[in-house]
Scaffold this motif. Structure first.
Motif, PDB file in Angstrom:
ATOM      1  N   THR A   1     -18.764  81.079  71.164  1.00 30.50           N
ATOM      2  CA  THR A   1     -17.140  80.433  71.425  1.00 30.50           C
ATOM      3  C   THR A   1     -16.680  81.812  72.579  1.00 30.50           C
ATOM      4  OG1 THR A   1     -17.074  78.955  69.886  1.00 30.50           O
ATOM      5  CG2 THR A   1     -14.923  79.709  70.931  1.00 30.50           C
TER       6      THR A   1
ATOM      7  N   VAL B   1     -15.579  81.364  76.636  1.00 33.08           N
ATOM      8  CA  VAL B   1     -14.191  81.475  77.096  1.00 33.08           C
ATOM      9  C   VAL B   1     -13.733  82.842  77.716  1.00 33.08           C
ATOM     10  CG1 VAL B   1     -13.373  79.794  75.167  1.00 33.08           C
ATOM     11  CG2 VAL B   1     -13.198  82.456  74.935  1.00 33.08           C
ATOM     12  N   THR B   2     -14.482  83.865  77.501  1.00 35.45           N
ATOM     13  CA  THR B   2     -14.344  84.931  78.300  1.00 35.45           C
ATOM     14  C   THR B   2     -15.127  84.833  79.471  1.00 35.45           C
ATOM     15  OG1 THR B   2     -15.977  86.070  77.091  1.00 35.45           O
ATOM     16  CG2 THR B   2     -13.644  86.400  76.503  1.00 35.45           C
TER      17      THR B   2
ATOM     18  N   THR C   1     -16.649  81.810  81.078  1.00 40.82           N
ATOM     19  CA  THR C   1     -16.474  80.517  81.632  1.00 40.82           C
ATOM     20  C   THR C   1     -17.799  80.211  82.110  1.00 40.82           C
ATOM     21  OG1 THR C   1     -15.535  81.096  83.906  1.00 40.82           O
ATOM     22  CG2 THR C   1     -14.175  80.457  81.882  1.00 40.82           C
TER      23      THR C   1
ATOM     24  N   ILE D   1     -12.191  77.141  81.373  1.00 43.33           N
ATOM     25  CA  ILE D   1     -12.211  77.638  79.854  1.00 43.33           C
ATOM     26  C   ILE D   1     -12.288  76.414  78.903  1.00 43.33           C
ATOM     27  CG2 ILE D   1     -11.104  78.824  78.257  1.00 43.33           C
ATOM     28  CD1 ILE D   1      -9.667  80.739  80.244  1.00 43.33           C
ATOM     29  N   LEU D   2     -11.406  75.475  79.099  1.00 43.83           N
ATOM     30  CA  LEU D   2     -11.662  74.407  78.276  1.00 43.83           C
ATOM     31  C   LEU D   2     -13.060  73.808  78.400  1.00 43.83           C
ATOM     32  CD1 LEU D   2      -8.002  73.070  78.533  1.00 43.83           C
ATOM     33  CD2 LEU D   2      -8.949  74.451  76.662  1.00 43.83           C
TER      34      LEU D   2
ATOM     35  N   THR E   1     -15.923  74.877  79.504  1.00 44.77           N
ATOM     36  CA  THR E   1     -16.862  75.726  79.058  1.00 44.77           C
ATOM     37  C   THR E   1     -17.010  75.612  77.316  1.00 44.77           C
ATOM     38  OG1 THR E   1     -16.734  76.886  80.907  1.00 44.77           O
ATOM     39  CG2 THR E   1     -18.263  77.868  79.189  1.00 44.77           C
ATOM     40  N   PHE E   2     -15.828  75.874  76.870  1.00 50.10           N
ATOM     41  CA  PHE E   2     -15.822  75.901  75.398  1.00 50.10           C
ATOM     42  C   PHE E   2     -16.472  74.479  74.658  1.00 50.10           C
ATOM     43  CE2 PHE E   2     -13.132  74.258  71.551  1.00 50.10           C
ATOM     44  CZ  PHE E   2     -13.380  75.128  70.829  1.00 50.10           C
TER      45      PHE E   2
END
Length: 433
Positions: free
Chosen positions: A257, A261-262, A264, A378-379, A381-382
């Motif tokens: 995770t 988020v870092t 993407t 970011i969302l 990819t998460f």
């Protein structure tokens, strides 16, 4: 110039903030800048037809019969199922929150021919009939995307059969080169994205005021809430199917995770995802290898969620009410984009334009979506990354998840992956992020 300022997302974000501030300061005068933003949108729009045609034909023409068997059937079933769930949740949340409802954008719409092509017909038979054009060149000239996609799919299948039968791949190679050239065109156009976004948001803010900001926040909030709901559903279904303690999952998924988020990037995160599934969750190597590699290109649940919210946002921003047929078609396009049936390279601006053109939606609000796409990335990819791990757990049979590994009583080591074999999958995965 510091390296961070050279990042496209940073430049677009800065341009968005400056554009909003400029629009609030000068008011309606900022509408004079709108034509510059419209030029940027049109430069992307003009590449949609050749890009979609070449991409769909190349994707279809390169298909093989690999990937059959029980693991494949379970993988595709779970991925398709959660893709449908993501699309439905996006539609429901968009109707409740109405992220584009605060806007009153009426300009910058697609040609009237496109709106007419998306208008309600006399019945579902006519709707299906209009999926097939009597003249593909007419469909290309009016950017009627569904007939273009149908033609390209059939052409790609025929091309694949021709190459197999004759061993002549000159046409296939030519279309691959066309696809790459159009992608290069889009890369050139995206160099002026900060200018385009600045002018679009300055004009929109000067016209309707601070509603631009609140709409962008509602769009991000709708996406974030959808991610939370889908993630919770994943955890519930995984717990019911496997009987494993869900409280251990956050710790096991923390590393992948953080990388997701870092960066993407699902591609960058993939090796960690594979190691996590095998070494920390206990999913069998053969299940992890197949399911997670397929998930790179077909397990983008965050993308499906986001694409459907984009459709609803654009419709609401123009005061349009989508009928049942258009909603189902929008969900279908979002899922097909995710499942790899329709491949539209080029990043979020191209995908947003493709969806708007396909459904005859107003395009003026696309600038707002582009401005905040780094955050939605970011969302996406998460959820994409963690969703793939959950699907691997769901695909595995009871004897294909080692509970001793899951509970930390046993250590295993994952086999090393060959990154070269997954290069194309990595590229497609990053497009969905």
């Amino acid at each position: 110039m510091p390296a961070v300022l050279k990042h496209p997302a940073v430049q677009i974000g800065a341009a968005a903030v400056l554009g909003i501030a400029f629009g609030l300061i000068v008011g309606e005068w900022a509408l004079n800048l709108k034509f510059v933003g419209d030029i940027f949108i049109r430069l992307i729009q003009m590449a949609i037809v050749p890009l979609v045609m070449s991409s769909v034909i190349v994707a279809t023409g390169s298909m093989s019969g690999a990937g059959t068997g029980k693991i494949a059937a379970r993988t595709f079933a779970w991925m398709l199922g959660f893709s449908v769930v993501a699309a439905v949740i996006a539609w429901g949340l968009s109707n409740v929150i109405r992220p584009g409802g605060g806007l009153t954008l009426t300009g910058g719409e697609v040609d009237q021919e496109l709106v007419d092509s998306a208008a309600p017909t006399s019945g579902w038979q006519d709707t299906l009939l209009n999926f097939v054009s009597t003249n593909v060149f007419n469909a290309m000239s009016s950017a009627a995307m569904i007939p273009i996609i149908v033609f390209s799919l059939i052409f790609g299948i025929a091309l694949r059969n021709y190459v197999v039968a004759t061993r002549k791949d000159m046409v296939f190679t030519f279309l691959e080169q066309v696809q790459q050239i159009v992608l290069l065109m889009i890369q050139i156009v995206m160099k002026i994205a900060p200018i385009g976004v600045f002018c679009l948001l300055a004009a929109a803010t000067g016209d309707i005021g601070f509603a631009v900001v609140t709409s962008a926040l509602k769009y991000l909030g709708t996406t974030a809430l959808g991610v939370v709901i889908i993630l919770a559903l994943f955890v519930v279904v995984v717990t019911l199917r496997t009987g494993l303690n869900p409280l251990l999952l956050p710790g096991k998924l923390a590393e992948q995770t953080a990388i997701a988020v870092t960066t993407t990037s699902s591609a960058v995160t993939y090796p960690t995802v594979l190691k996590t599934a095998i070494e920390r969750v206990g999913v069998a190597q053969k299940v992890s290898n197949f399911t997670l590699s397929i998930g790179l290109t077909m397990g983008s649940y965050g993308a499906v969620l986001n694409y459907m919210i984009v459709i609803m946002f654009l419709a609401q921003s123009g005061g349009m009410t989508l009928n049942v047929g258009q909603i189902v078609l929008g969900m279908g396009l979002a899922i097909l984009l995710n499942m790899g049936t329709i491949t539209v390279p080029g990043g979020f601006p191209v995908v947003a334009m493709f969806l708007a053109t396909s459904l005859g939606l107003p395009i003026e609000a696309i600038g707002i979506l582009i401005a905040v796409d780094w955050f939605t990335g970011i969302l996406r990819t998460f959820l994409n990354v963690n969703g793939d791990t959950f699907v691997a757990m769901l695909v595995a049979e009871p004897d294909e998840i080692d509970k001793d590994v899951y509970y930390g009583n046993k250590a295993v080591v994952a086999e090393e992956i060959d990154a070269a074999e997954l290069e194309k999958s990595f590229a497609k995965a990053d497009l969905a992020d």
